[in-house]
Each structure stands twice: as structure tokens, then as C-alpha cells.
Scaffold this motif. Sequence first.
Motif, PDB file in Angstrom:
ATOM      1  N   PHE A 137       1.341  -1.382  -0.469  1.00  0.00           N
ATOM      2  CA  PHE A 137       0.117   0.064  -0.026  1.00  0.00           C
ATOM      3  C   PHE A 137       0.831   1.411   0.077  1.00  0.00           C
ATOM      4  O   PHE A 137       0.724   2.379  -0.733  1.00  0.00           O
ATOM      5  N   GLU A 181     -13.881  -8.534  -2.418  1.00  0.00           N
ATOM      6  CA  GLU A 181     -13.725  -7.750  -1.142  1.00  0.00           C
ATOM      7  C   GLU A 181     -15.390  -6.729  -1.501  1.00  0.00           C
ATOM      8  O   GLU A 181     -15.078  -5.139  -1.849  1.00  0.00           O
ATOM      9  N   ASP A 211      -8.224  -1.567   5.629  1.00  0.00           N
ATOM     10  CA  ASP A 211      -7.780  -2.482   4.476  1.00  0.00           C
ATOM     11  C   ASP A 211      -6.004  -2.260   4.238  1.00  0.00           C
ATOM     12  O   ASP A 211      -5.386  -1.135   4.239  1.00  0.00           O
ATOM     13  N   GLU A 249     -13.209  -8.297   3.020  1.00  0.00           N
ATOM     14  CA  GLU A 249     -12.083  -9.020   1.892  1.00  0.00           C
ATOM     15  C   GLU A 249     -10.969  -9.797   2.361  1.00  0.00           C
ATOM     16  O   GLU A 249     -10.085  -9.514   3.303  1.00  0.00           O
ATOM     17  N   ASP A 303      -3.710  -9.127   0.296  1.00  0.00           N
ATOM     18  CA  ASP A 303      -4.405  -7.876   0.570  1.00  0.00           C
ATOM     19  C   ASP A 303      -5.484  -8.243   0.924  1.00  0.00           C
ATOM     20  O   ASP A 303      -6.308  -9.220   0.970  1.00  0.00           O
ATOM     21  N   ALA A 304      -6.162  -7.580   1.930  1.00  0.00           N
ATOM     22  CA  ALA A 304      -7.282  -8.243   2.998  1.00  0.00           C
ATOM     23  C   ALA A 304      -7.443  -7.031   3.757  1.00  0.00           C
ATOM     24  O   ALA A 304      -6.656  -6.328   4.015  1.00  0.00           O
TER      25      ALA A 304
END
Length: 248
Positions: A57, A201, A94, A232, A105-106
Motif C-alpha cells: 500500500f 472484497e 484495508d 476482503e 490483501d485483505a
Amino acid sequence: MVLRKTATQIALMRRAGAVVAEMHEACTRAAVPGATTADLDRAARDVLDRRNARSNFLGYHGFPAVACVSPNEVIVHGIPGPRVLEAGDIVSIDCGAIIEGWHADAAITVPVGEVDAESQRLMDVTRAALESAIAATFAGNRLGDIGAAAEREVASAGFGVVREYVGHGIGTAMHEEPEVPNYGPPGRGLRLRAGIVLAIEPMVTAGRSATRTLDDGWTVVTADGSRAAHFEHTVAITDDGPTVLTLP
Ligand code: MG
Ligand code: MG
């Protein structure tokens, strides 16, 4: 083109996913009344440092943090900063991690202190939409079956599915093909096969699903000011069905 991953590659993504799950746990503990959204980002960053993982990110199109922290009316892409969380708020976190070049990614939405019943229901329905979508993510099914499962769950609860932002393939980049909408007719689109890894997501609004982006160019809010939730997981399709990679 939709790239399929080997078992070895999926194992690395699972390691990255375990780091993401730990980031979520740290952020959840930090999400107390009086904390700032920047405090949650710091908690996430500490986990990355401790686990020797990189952030996917930080620096993404210039994003300045390792987590998107999105309270109440913010749907996604909230920039961590001085905003103070209050009892009764909900907040979405996130974030992602990279291990040996492989991404996970979650996102989760958590309550800050005690929340009202409608906010709790919004979170419960969004989580259920993710679970239904994951249950539809198996070889032989089609991409449209995933979105249809999510939308069915949300529509039956009377909430709105965000359409402007969708899930995605994931691997050596955070965002790969295909796009994974949280809506649409079943039985259409890409045929799912073992080795495909998707970040699924659903983003769900308590009011209308229309969105607006703030002047910072990142923060996406509900146009009507209603609350939103976002869950997600990164999910790999195996011969035995879906397996969630972003668990502790
Ligand atoms: Mg995400
Ligand atoms: Mg994602």
C-alpha cells in the motif's frame, strides 16, 4: 490474461496473508475510542516491521501509509491521520503485505466500543456477503457467480453494493486481472480454474450505494453520508475448492 499460480507460489501468498491477518488483529486492538486513524496505521506498520514484510500500500500511486483506514461514511481508501475514533464508530482497515515478491490483501470492518444495531448488521451482512462470494469461488464456476452471490446477500438485507470499486486478481502485483465485481448476473464471465487467486472484497453501504471521492484524491465516501463496511480476503482456488490465504 489471468495467471494461475503454483502451489509453491500460493504458499508464499499464504505467508504474506498471515502477516496481513496479524496487521488486522493489531489494528482491531488499536481501534478504541480516542485513537486516531494514524494510530491504526502505526499498529499495522509495526507488524510489517516485525515480520520483515513489505507493504504493497505504501507508495502505491503515492499512497502515504501501509493501511487504508476508513471510518463510518468512508467506504475505502481513507488516509490515516488525525481523525479521532469515537465510541459507536465503525472503521474499515484495508492493508496488505509482500513476502518474497508475493502479495496478499485483505480488509475488515470493526466496531469502536459499542455500536448501534444497524451498524452491527451492516458489518454482519458485509462479512456474510464475502463468505457467500468465497463459497462460490471454485473451479468450474464462473466469475459472475462470485459477484451474484455477494449481491444476493446484500440485496436481501436491504443494503447497497458499491459498484465503482471491485475485487481483483492478485499475485506478483496487488492488482492483476481479472476484475471481480460484487454484483451482476451469475453464470457469466471467466471460467474459474485451480491456481487462480482472487482478492474478493464486497463494499456495502447502509444507504444508497453512490460514491464520491474527496479532494485529497483518495478518500471514497458514500454520497449520502450513510455508513459503509468492507470485508476482503485473498482466496486461492484449489482442486479441493476455495482456500482463504489471509487468515492467521
Ligand atoms: Mg484491500
Ligand atoms: Mg483489494
